[in-house]
Design an enzyme around this catalytic site. Structure first.
Site, PDB file in Angstrom:
ATOM      1  N   SER A  26      -6.749  -1.044   9.814  1.00 35.41           N
ATOM      2  CA  SER A  26      -7.156  -2.476   9.231  1.00 35.41           C
ATOM      3  C   SER A  26      -8.449  -2.793   9.728  1.00 35.41           C
ATOM      4  CB  SER A  26      -6.203  -3.462   9.831  1.00 35.41           C
ATOM      5  OG  SER A  26      -6.836  -4.943   9.302  1.00 35.41           O
ATOM      6  N   ASN A  68     -13.604  -5.531  13.402  1.00 38.50           N
ATOM      7  CA  ASN A  68     -14.203  -6.718  13.469  1.00 38.50           C
ATOM      8  C   ASN A  68     -13.211  -7.641  13.761  1.00 38.50           C
ATOM      9  OD1 ASN A  68     -15.603  -4.855  11.119  1.00 38.50           O
ATOM     10  ND2 ASN A  68     -16.847  -6.563  10.841  1.00 38.50           N
ATOM     11  N   ASP A  91      14.018   2.839  10.932  1.00 42.83           N
ATOM     12  CA  ASP A  91      12.735   2.136  11.544  1.00 42.83           C
ATOM     13  C   ASP A  91      11.934   2.753  12.433  1.00 42.83           C
ATOM     14  OD1 ASP A  91      11.824   0.200  13.278  1.00 42.83           O
ATOM     15  OD2 ASP A  91      13.558  -1.012  13.868  1.00 42.83           O
ATOM     16  N   ILE A 116      -6.546  -6.803   0.700  1.00 41.89           N
ATOM     17  CA  ILE A 116      -5.988  -6.114  -0.434  1.00 41.89           C
ATOM     18  C   ILE A 116      -4.845  -6.986  -0.882  1.00 41.89           C
ATOM     19  CG2 ILE A 116      -4.575  -3.897  -1.113  1.00 41.89           C
ATOM     20  CD1 ILE A 116      -7.463  -3.426  -0.118  1.00 41.89           C
ATOM     21  N   LYS A 161      -4.095  -2.298  15.904  1.00 43.93           N
ATOM     22  CA  LYS A 161      -4.700  -1.362  14.864  1.00 43.93           C
ATOM     23  C   LYS A 161      -6.013  -0.770  15.726  1.00 43.93           C
ATOM     24  CE  LYS A 161      -2.191  -1.926  11.125  1.00 43.93           C
ATOM     25  NZ  LYS A 161      -1.548  -1.119  10.407  1.00 43.93           N
ATOM     26  N   TYR A 169      -2.392  -8.229  16.043  1.00 47.43           N
ATOM     27  CA  TYR A 169      -2.567  -7.315  14.782  1.00 47.43           C
ATOM     28  C   TYR A 169      -3.679  -6.416  15.092  1.00 47.43           C
ATOM     29  CZ  TYR A 169      -2.847  -5.560  10.032  1.00 47.43           C
ATOM     30  OH  TYR A 169      -2.821  -4.990   9.163  1.00 47.43           O
ATOM     31  N   ILE A 187       0.735  -1.235  -0.203  1.00 48.35           N
ATOM     32  CA  ILE A 187       0.026   0.185   0.072  1.00 48.35           C
ATOM     33  C   ILE A 187       0.773   1.536  -0.131  1.00 48.35           C
ATOM     34  CG2 ILE A 187      -1.457   1.407   1.481  1.00 48.35           C
ATOM     35  CD1 ILE A 187      -2.851  -1.357   2.351  1.00 48.35           C
ATOM     36  N   THR A 193      -1.752  -7.763  -1.716  1.00 49.53           N
ATOM     37  CA  THR A 193      -0.247  -7.684  -1.527  1.00 49.53           C
ATOM     38  C   THR A 193       0.477  -8.787  -1.330  1.00 49.53           C
ATOM     39  OG1 THR A 193      -0.444  -7.169   0.847  1.00 49.53           O
ATOM     40  CG2 THR A 193      -0.904  -5.467  -0.616  1.00 49.53           C
TER      41      THR A 193
END
Length: 300
Positions: free
Chosen positions: A170, A175, A90, A216, A187, A183, A44, A218
């Protein structure tokens, strides 16, 4: 164009930049502007940087892999009217973040906006089996890395009289995605951070918004697309029945950076084909061979 009513701004107590016209079309020009894109070497981030450079913006792309970043800069800049600068860093190292933001600001005199795409996860699987060190690294990347980039880029945009920050979140933030470890949790924290910053920075004309992508196409989601059961479950959960493309997210990011969005802040917008209307994916077909059916319900 038509002139705004004379009373349009009388009720505002703060001194806003005066605009005496309503626009019937969108202004999406990015020429003579400078933007920073973290995670710009792939996925992205690379898509956003490509769109901005093709629209005439000067873009600084940031990432940890210097070779991949340099190759991306060459590829993006080859067919663009804007210039592209690669700066390895970083985002979990605050001193490095300070350095790349200073370089982006000094390049052309000011920073007009930032799209923060750097993020990821080192954890997947049942909560009872999550590696705690990997959990901490994921939180550090998605939460602390976002805070460092927002903290220091906002300082420069405030000094310059305003700007736009877009954070990539995300659908896992809103959800529940079973077995996604840190993760979705991190987020969700990112979403709250963006809203907090939008409220605080609004008086300085710095807008802060977020985007929640769905699935998406990727490199990072190849493992999902290669699982027929999981890919089919995503299809059943998505009202617009196709996989998202990088351009779907880049288009919204560019809109939020543009003057056309100059009264939008504090929003976290899904780009997911409607997936957010339903539920998180069922990953059991992919994970049960690794953890076992009992393991997926927490048995250790």
């Amino acid at each position: 164009l038509r002139e705004a009513p004379a009373h349009a701004s009388r009720s505002l107590s703060c001194e806003a930049p005066r605009r005496s016209w309503f626009y019937t079309g969108m202004h999406l020009s990015f020429s003579e502007r400078t933007y920073l894109v973290t995670g710009g070497g792939s996925g992205i981030g690379k898509g956003v940087a490509t769109g901005l450079a093709q629209a005439g913006a000067n873009v600084v792309i940031v990432g940890r892999n210097a070779d991949r970043l340099s190759a991306a800069a060459d590829e993006i800049g080859g067919g663009a009217t804007g210039r592209v600068l690669a700066r390895p860093a970083d985002v979990t190292d605050e001193d490095q973040v300070v350095g790349v933001i200073a370089a982006a600001t000094e390049w052309n005199g000011r920073l007009h906006g930032e799209v923060h795409c750097a993020g990821g996860s080192e954890t997947i699987g049942p909560i009872t089996q999550v590696d705690s060190a990997a959990w901490r690294r994921t939180v550090d990347l998605n939460v602390n890395g976002t805070m460092y980039v927002l903290k220091h880029s906002a300082r420069d945009m405030v000094r310059a009289g305003g700007g736009s920050f877009v954070g990539i979140s995300s659908i896992a933030a809103s959800n529940v995605h079973r077995w996604f470890g840190a993760y979705g949790v991190s987020k969700s924290a990112l979403d709250h951070l963006l809203m907090l910053a939008a409220d605080e920075l609004g008086p300085s004309w710095v807008r802060v918004n977020g985007i929640r992508p769905g699935l998406i196409r990727t490199d990072l989601v190849e493992v999902i697309l290669n699982s027929p059961e999981v890919a089919e479950d995503y299809r059943q959960c998505t009202p617009l029945p196709r996989i998202g493309e990088v351009g779907d997210v880049a288009n919204l990011a560019m809109f939020l950076l543009s003057d056309a969005a100059n009264w939008i802040t504090g929003q976290v917008i899904n780009v997911d084909g409607g997936h957010g209307l339903r539920r998180g994916p069922d990953m059991s077909a992919m994970l049960s061979p690794v953890f076992g059916e009992d393991g997926l319900r927490g048995v250790v």
